[in-house]
Design an enzyme around this catalytic site. Structure first.
Site, PDB file in Angstrom:
ATOM      1  N   ASP A 276       0.827  -1.204   0.000  1.00 40.73           N
ATOM      2  CA  ASP A 276       0.000   0.000   0.000  1.00 40.73           C
ATOM      3  C   ASP A 276       0.868   1.264   0.000  1.00 40.73           C
ATOM      4  OD1 ASP A 276      -2.729   1.311   0.534  1.00 40.73           O
ATOM      5  OD2 ASP A 276      -1.578   2.024   2.255  1.00 40.73           O
ATOM      6  N   GLU A 312       1.311  -0.012  -4.895  1.00 38.01           N
ATOM      7  CA  GLU A 312       0.510   1.174  -5.175  1.00 38.01           C
ATOM      8  C   GLU A 312       1.465   2.346  -5.046  1.00 38.01           C
ATOM      9  OE1 GLU A 312      -3.497   3.432  -3.516  1.00 38.01           O
ATOM     10  OE2 GLU A 312      -2.111   2.510  -2.102  1.00 38.01           O
ATOM     11  N   ASP A 338      -3.549   3.705 -11.548  1.00 34.66           N
ATOM     12  CA  ASP A 338      -4.667   4.588 -11.213  1.00 34.66           C
ATOM     13  C   ASP A 338      -5.077   5.473 -12.382  1.00 34.66           C
ATOM     14  OD1 ASP A 338      -5.201   3.925  -8.449  1.00 34.66           O
ATOM     15  OD2 ASP A 338      -3.302   4.874  -7.940  1.00 34.66           O
ATOM     16  N   HIS A 341      -7.808   4.099 -14.573  1.00 34.28           N
ATOM     17  CA  HIS A 341      -9.122   4.237 -13.928  1.00 34.28           C
ATOM     18  C   HIS A 341      -9.630   5.660 -14.012  1.00 34.28           C
ATOM     19  CE1 HIS A 341     -11.485   5.587 -10.421  1.00 34.28           C
ATOM     20  NE2 HIS A 341     -12.188   4.499 -10.667  1.00 34.28           N
ATOM     21  N   HIS A 342      -8.785   6.626 -13.678  1.00 35.87           N
ATOM     22  CA  HIS A 342      -9.227   8.018 -13.613  1.00 35.87           C
ATOM     23  C   HIS A 342      -9.713   8.517 -14.970  1.00 35.87           C
ATOM     24  CE1 HIS A 342      -7.784   7.701  -9.669  1.00 35.87           C
ATOM     25  NE2 HIS A 342      -6.670   8.420  -9.733  1.00 35.87           N
ATOM     26  N   HIS A 409     -11.682  -0.860  -4.038  1.00 41.22           N
ATOM     27  CA  HIS A 409     -12.283  -0.494  -2.756  1.00 41.22           C
ATOM     28  C   HIS A 409     -12.220   1.014  -2.515  1.00 41.22           C
ATOM     29  CE1 HIS A 409      -7.999  -0.685  -1.653  1.00 41.22           C
ATOM     30  NE2 HIS A 409      -8.319   0.157  -0.687  1.00 41.22           N
ATOM     31  N   ASP A 410     -11.082   1.633  -2.831  1.00 44.44           N
ATOM     32  CA  ASP A 410     -10.919   3.081  -2.631  1.00 44.44           C
ATOM     33  C   ASP A 410     -11.895   3.877  -3.479  1.00 44.44           C
ATOM     34  OD1 ASP A 410      -8.987   3.674  -0.685  1.00 44.44           O
ATOM     35  OD2 ASP A 410      -7.347   3.222  -2.053  1.00 44.44           O
TER      36      ASP A 410
END
EC number: 3.2.1.141
Length: 616
Positions: A276, A312, A338, A341-342, A409-410
């Site tokens: 993480d 991450e 990320d 996704h964004h 999850h975030d």
């Protein structure tokens, strides 16, 4: 003195049990002779005692803050605590199990007691990973390892190959996401005993599934973090909003962290770890950064197995992922991407605030770049960063270096309303986005319930003590706005500590049995069948520099990946009008909608809202 207490035996202090791959600095360890060595670091005290069952005995100091005791005739399940000079009794920070919770006694555990059924399991190549992220407490109604194990065969049948567990290290209270763990070697008691976790992993291996675990080393939680109280020198002066930051330049803490990663991988036979927020781990003064040392230690200690390490890392840098000359992984297999996704989320939902602001322009050229070459940010200026360039060129890395996802999850739980992507876009678009995710050469990851497009909400939940000033409604509102919920109101914020917030976050498996859920699940299974049959064989040992963008403009993409002797081709027309794109060659693997295939060859006409995957 009880006969179990044998005192300190210098000849046995450094003896590692035969069944272990490496010696462990902290905690209670059975030695090869069957004794138990208790060992802990405490700063600033001259005396320490061990309370073992109903006996309290002084420990011996070995210098530099370490205390030890060797005991005989200690059966598994014996409770123990360390006793500080002021009388406080504390659990073992490296204990394997708890009598009740993080404020109570630890239990002695024999790690060899579990009899592995899939003992010959060596794992699977990273190129075969299809990741399914779960939270043990909400994956089933029971919220246990045992109940989760009963669902594994269904995931295997869908084509999932890798289960990723959100953190399971023990934290304060019974329920929570797990990112505030305080006893990093102890599976959270609400999920089951260590043997239950091993049985879950064993079941997965018997089905051919890998299991990875999310671990958190950039901070420790607040509730039950006694380590900070008796060893404050092992933490940095400046902490985080979630808890104190370990000082990994201090050898006791550095060993504590690296050995914890080895412990999970060796003792629980895990197939990998997801680290993480490694960009928040500060280690500027060490000769070798802890994340480099971590990977090298793991790979040296566990040869002969497929062990996969994922980070991450918001910096979008390549140093942790550079391949060796033979294209083998030297440090870390992959990174959560990320940016993919964004970009997809901002385009599909129209949410352009919070952390989507940076990605709210030039969608399709940037989506194309991300699919072809890795990071969305590869050396760009961002207003919030001033003159600093964010990201590095990454096209030289293999596509499997990047883990792409539509949510996790975030990206659900931190939105304030706990709403999933499937509640905010049309089913047709959802199907196309899932097709693009699962049939692109990057490693795909889905969140539990994505296989049937669950509309169930997943909130942030916790079980903090009443006097904790942590995650207030105002905190959660700001978090929600940062995660795209621009119109979120304060009165919409649920109390994370209300048990109902936890209960409503449990996955509703009845959704999967509805007509719509069954249809989506069948489509999901078909996509993964095609990935297994056609794409996975091309990804093993593939190098970098293979992705090429042919077209990337509003709603239109044409990307080719040269995977050895075969060319993997993606064409999508997500606009409302027919469009012309470079034609595909070879075998058509997937077409959406089904009737779109007729016009894509000689005429290169692509129907509105279509997706084509081909291999030539």
């Amino acid at each position: 003195m009880d006969e179990r207490i044998a005192g300190l035996d210098a000849e046995n202090l450094d003896a590692a049990p035969e069944y272990r791959v490496f010696p462990k600095s902290w905690g209670a360890e059975y030695t090869a002779a069957g004794e138990v060595r208790f060992r802990i670091y405490v700063s600033g005290v001259e005396a320490l005692s061990l309370r073992l069952a109903d006996e309290q005995v002084p420990m011996s100091t070995t210098g530099d803050g370490w205390f030890e005791l060797l005991a005989t005739n200690v059966p598994p399940g014996t409770p123990y605590r360390f006793v500080l000079p002021d009388g406080r009794q504390i659990p073992d920070p490296a204990g394997r199990a708890l009598e009740s919770d993080v404020h109570g006694a630890s239990l002695v555990v024999d790690p060899t007691a579990y009899s592995w059924k899939a003992s010959g399991w060596k794992g699977r190549p990273w190129s075969e990973a299809v990741i399914y992220e779960i939270h043990v407490g909400t994956f089933t109604e029971e919220g246990t390892f045992a109940a989760a194990a009963e669902r594994l065969s269904g995931l295997k049948d869908l084509g999932i190959t890798t289960i990723q567990l959100m953190p399971v290290a023990a934290f304060g209270g019974r329920r929570g996401w797990g990112y505030d763990g305080v006893l990093l070697y102890t599976p959270h008691p609400a999920y089951g005993e260590p043997a239950d976790m091993k049985a879950f992993i064993d079941t997965a291996h018997g089905l051919g599934l890998m299991v990875m675990l999310d671990v958190v080393y950039n901070h420790l939680g607040l509730d039950g973090n006694y380590l900070e109280a008796y060893a404050p020198d092992l933490f940095m002066d400046e902490g985080t909003p979630w808890g104190p930051r370990p000082d990994v330049t201090r050898k006791p803490m550095r060993d504590f962290v690296i050995e914890n990663a080895l412990y999970w991988l060796e003792e629980f036979a895990l197939d990998g770890l997801r680290f993480d927020a490694v960009d928040r781990i500060e280690d500027q003064t060490s000769d070798v950064h802890i994340m480099e040392e971590m990977a090298l230690r793991i790979r040296d200690a566990l040869p002969g197995r497929h062990v996969h390490l994922v980070v991450e890392d918001g910096r979008c840098i390549t140093a942790l992922h550079e391949r060796a000359e033979d294209n083998s992984v030297r440090l870390y297999d992959a990174v959560w991407n990320d940016g993919y996704h964004h970009l997809i989320h901002a385009w599909a939902t129209g949410e352009h605030g919070g952390h989507f602001k940076v990605f709210a322009k030039d969608f399709w050229p940037r989506i194309g770049k991300t699919l072809a070459t890795g990071f969305a940010l590869q050396g760009e200026k961002i207003a919030e960063k001033g003159e600093e360039l964010v990201g590095e060129p990454s096209g030289h890395l293999p596509p499997v270096t990047f883990i792409n996802f539509l949510q996790n999850h975030d990206q659900i739980g931190n939105r304030g309303r706990g709403d999933r992507l499937w509640s905010n876009i049309e089913p047709d678009l959802a199907a196309r986005l899932m097709g693009m995710l699962l049939l692109s050469p990057q490693i795909p990851m889905v969140f539990m319930g994505d296989e049937f497009q669950s509309k169930g909400r997943f909130f942030f939940f916790a079980d903090y003590p009443a006097d904790f000033d942590q995650n207030t409604p105002e905190d959660r509102l700001r978090q929600g706005e940062a995660f795209g919920s621009a119109d979120l109101m304060l009165d919409e914020i649920r109390d994370p500590t209300d048990v109902a917030t936890f209960s409503v976050s449990k996955l509703d498996w009845q959704e999967a049995e509805t007509e719509e859920g069954s249809k989506v699940k069948a489509e999901f299974r078909d996509l993964l069948r095609k990935r297994h049959e056609h794409l996975m064989p091309l990804l093993r040992d593939i190098g970098g520099g293979v992705g090429h963008v042919l077209t990337a403009e509003e709603g239109l993409l044409a990307i080719d990946w040269q995977l050895g002797e075969r060319r993997w081709q993606l064409r999508c027309n997500f606009s409302d009008d027919e469009a012309t794109l470079p034609p595909v060659h070879g075998q058509t693997i997937h077409v959406m909608p089904g009737e779109a295939e007729a016009d894509i060859r000689d005429l290169s006409r692509f129907a509105p809202r279509s997706l084509i995957i081909a291999c030539g």
